[in-house]
Every structure is written in structure tokens, then in C-alpha cells.
Enzyme design. Sequence first.
Site, PDB file in Angstrom:
ATOM      1  N   CYS B  37      13.392  36.202  -0.476  1.00 34.50           N
ATOM      2  CA  CYS B  37      11.966  35.967  -0.717  1.00 34.50           C
ATOM      3  C   CYS B  37      11.170  37.271  -0.695  1.00 34.50           C
ATOM      4  O   CYS B  37       9.967  37.275  -0.941  1.00 34.50           O
ATOM      5  CB  CYS B  37      11.392  35.015   0.321  1.00 34.50           C
ATOM      6  SG  CYS B  37      12.257  33.453   0.409  1.00 34.50           S
ATOM      7  N   CYS B 106       1.942  36.675   4.287  1.00 32.50           N
ATOM      8  CA  CYS B 106       2.370  37.776   5.161  1.00 32.50           C
ATOM      9  C   CYS B 106       1.849  37.573   6.581  1.00 32.50           C
ATOM     10  O   CYS B 106       2.553  37.849   7.556  1.00 32.50           O
ATOM     11  CB  CYS B 106       1.859  39.116   4.633  1.00 32.50           C
ATOM     12  SG  CYS B 106       2.502  39.528   3.004  1.00 32.50           S
TER      13      CYS B 106
END
Lengths: 412, 129
Positions: B37, B106
Site C-alpha cells: 500500500c 497517514c
Amino acid sequence: MNVLTQIRRNDQPIYLDYQATTPMDPRVLEAMMPYFTHQFGNPHSRSHSYGWEAEEGVEKARGQVAKLIGADEKEVIFTSGATESNNLAIRGVAEFYKDRKNHIVTTVTEHKCVLDTCRHLEQSGFEVTYLPVQKNGLIDLEALRAAVTDKTVVVSVMAVNNEIGVIQPLAEIGKICREKKAFFHTDAAQAVGKIALDVEAMNIDLMSISGHKIYGPKGIGALYVRRKPRVRLVPLIVGGGQERGFRSGTLPTPLCVGLGEAAEIAMNEMEGEGKRLAKLQARMLKGLQDRLPEIFINGDLEHRIPGNLNISFAYVEGESLMMGIKNLAVSSGSACTSASLEPSYVLRALGVEEELAHTSLRIGLGRFTTEHEVDTAVDELVRHVKKLREMSPLWEMAQEGIDIKSIEWAAH
Amino acid sequence: MAYSDKLIDHYENPRNIGSLDKSSEDVGTGLVGAPACGDVMKLQIKVGADGLIEDAKFKTFGCGSAIASSSLVTEWVKGKTIDEAETIKNTDIAKHLALPPVKIHCSVLAEDAIKAAIADYRAKTKKAE
């Protein structure tokens, strides 16, 4: 020595993204200038010298483009760029011959404008075969031969890939298409002016050309359409019937002249420039390989234009690397898709594992790239890859001998 | 994409990069994300006898926002109890760094990394008891 200093301001990063676009060669701009001002006539005006002068400029340019690809000038039509050329070539022949044929063959690594045109045609009833590519990015000719049937109207295979720079075996593809009586279209936006192309020797029936990839202006391109044997197209844009009826609309004279001039310069300088770029490419690759372990070249290195490198810097995520190398203008994946977080579909088609695809950069070298710039780029890349590897948990694991594939990662 | 000064500062001068001894009893390790990913974070905390987090280290494979998010949380958790550290929210991280919408994941990953490190520490101390 070169015009680089005129093109790049000192505060700008070093431009290493020549597959995205190229700066216009100052010689091209010079050729264009008169056609913006006093030679402003409509090239289709037949009743006065303004029109004749403009027409002369356009026709000279058409000849310059034709010469570069071994075509007759009557076979070149101007478009707004390679995207339009690709749309027109594929959709145009598909629509024209749809009563007899309904099948298109292309590859999975084509530019989005080819793939999307094919998707649209699928929705209106055409069948499309998307050929896979081998690990080196090249198509398997036997797979192509097997895919082409008597229902295949056109085979569209790009000459040079925009992400990995690999050169497809055009002459062999052309031969198969001719044998099987399917038209051969090639998107040559990244190939024209960089490698020798000959529509006769390669049996190319349709070829898309871009201005801004060959140091010409943006907003102009061309489509080569073979006359013998004749290829017929349904136009996308209708109106005054300009460009043999394939593309109506007043030609942008200065842009046409610019494309022509760019084509002529490319032809005259192709051999020397190719050698110079091959040296720079080798210098960059050696500089990186000598100082960085675990870097991988994506796509065939031999069958490749010298102005492209696509490298995976294992254990370092590409976007973070680009953020670090502020003095270098490169891209990760293709410029069209770099806003998305998906790794490049081209790299995936090559079978590059996703974790490596995330670490790739496309580095494009071109006419104004200097040895000094290459050396600076190598230094900067090495410094940042090392720094980011020190921060990378994957690099740490690799150094400890842990196989990253043995870990059960939670996908998110 | 324009990033905030704070984000760029954390990317260029990341705090607390490194590793702690993951076999040590007072160290909790969180490893979250997946290479496929494009994001992997390793976050470690060292808890003192007084129950406060006395050290935190990270290593991150990921974009600049992922690196900045993990750098920031190592700063935030230091000096906190693990219960306090557990309350750090991804929205606080995203707000502090002014993460663009496409980079919110994130901050989510950074929150997950703290939680994973705390869970690892708790599992260790439980076993020791």
C-alpha cells in the site's frame, strides 16, 4: 554552449521530466514568430497573399513532418495533439469499417487516451483485446499474431512507452498486421524524433505525433493517415472540411510551423543527440548503481530510448523521495496519474511487485540536459535514498535478514 | 501539492528516528501498514518505572505526510502516560500538519501505530506479571 541557460532560471529545479513535456527549442520559437504577427493570414484563405503566405508556412511544415517519418506530405494531417490523433485514428477507423469489422487489438501499457478510446468503443459494441506485455515491457509477437482475426479492424500499439521508454518491435508488428489485413496504428508521441521511424518499412497505416514532446509547441500534433492502400476515417470534428475532411477547423499556422521546424531539427540532430543521450543515460545509471544497492530498472534497457530511465529504489517510497530531491523535477508514475495514490498501471502490467512499484521514479533526459546536471542529480538521489533508507523500517528488516514477504501485513 | 511548513519541517528534520530494543520488557513496538500500500510505520515507546513514556522512536516507509505524521506523534507521546498517549486522535495529527484530504490516511496510520505500540507494551507487562 546550449540554450539551457536561456530556458531554465537559476532558481528552478533541474528538469528531468522530458517524457512529460519538453521546453520549446528557441529555433522553433523563432520560426513561429512571424506567423503570430504580420503573417497572420488564414491558411485557408485563397483570395489574397495573407492566406497564401500562411498556407505556404503550413504546407512546408506538413512536408517537414512527413519527411521525418518517411511519409508523403499529403498523408499528414494536423490535430491538437497526440491525444486527439489517437482518438481520431482508433475511433475514426473503427466507426468507418464497423459494418465489416468489430474488433480492436491494443496493449495494457498504452497511454490512457488510447485505453479510454477503446473503452468507449467497447460500450458501443466493439470488442477489444488488451494484450499483456512481457516482464521487459515488450509485447509477445506470437500473442499478437494469435489475437488478430479477420474481424480486427485496427491494431494499436505504442511505439515508445511514456513511463518506461521501451521501444516496441514496430516493423514486426506492421508485418503481422499487413499479413492479417488489419490496420496498424501506433501512438508515436514519445518516439518521433527520437528513433528512426519509417511508415513504409514498418507498414504503419496510422501514426500519432505530438508537438510538445519534440521541443515544439503545445496544442499541436499530427496524424499520419496512409493513402496507399487507403485508410478511411470518420472525422471527430466536422465543419469546413479542412485536412482532407478528417479534421475541420482553421489550422493554427504558428503551431503548425513550430511542429514542422521541431520535426526538421529532430531529424537533423537525431543521430548525434541519440548518442549524447545514451552516454548521459549510462552515466546516470552507473552513478546510481555504483553508490546504491538494490535499485532496479523497470522495462527493457536495450530496447529503450536513451532519454528515459525508470528506476525502483527499493525500500524508499517514491513520493517521499520526490519531496526530498527538491532540486530535481522528475515524476513517479506518469504525470497524468501522479495525483493518485495507486502505483503505476504500466509497472503493474510488467509484473513489478506493488511494494517496488511504490518506489519508482521516472527520469527523463533530453536536449538540454548536461553532464553536470546528471552528476548533480545522481548526488542528490544517492543522498536522499540513503537518508530515507535509514528511516525505512523495511530497509532495517532487510538488513536484519527478515523476509518482508514473510510478514502478514494488514492491508489498509 | 502545497504542504504546510510544519509538515515540511517534520519531513526534512524528522524527530526521533531510530529503533529501540524490541525484546526489552519496557519497550512496546507497533508495526502497521503494508509495503504493497506504500506505507509502513514502525513506532516504539519506552515506558519508565513511573509509568511515563520516556522515549519514542520511529521508522517509516511512506510519503512525506506519513513520515511527518509519525515524527510528530513520537514528539507528542513523550512524557505522557500510556493512557494519555492512547487518546491521541488522527484528527489532531491531521489538523496540526494541515494534511491535504488525500493524505488523511497517514494520520490514521500514525494513530494506529501508537495504539499498536501500546498494545504490545501492555501484552508484555501482563505476561511479566
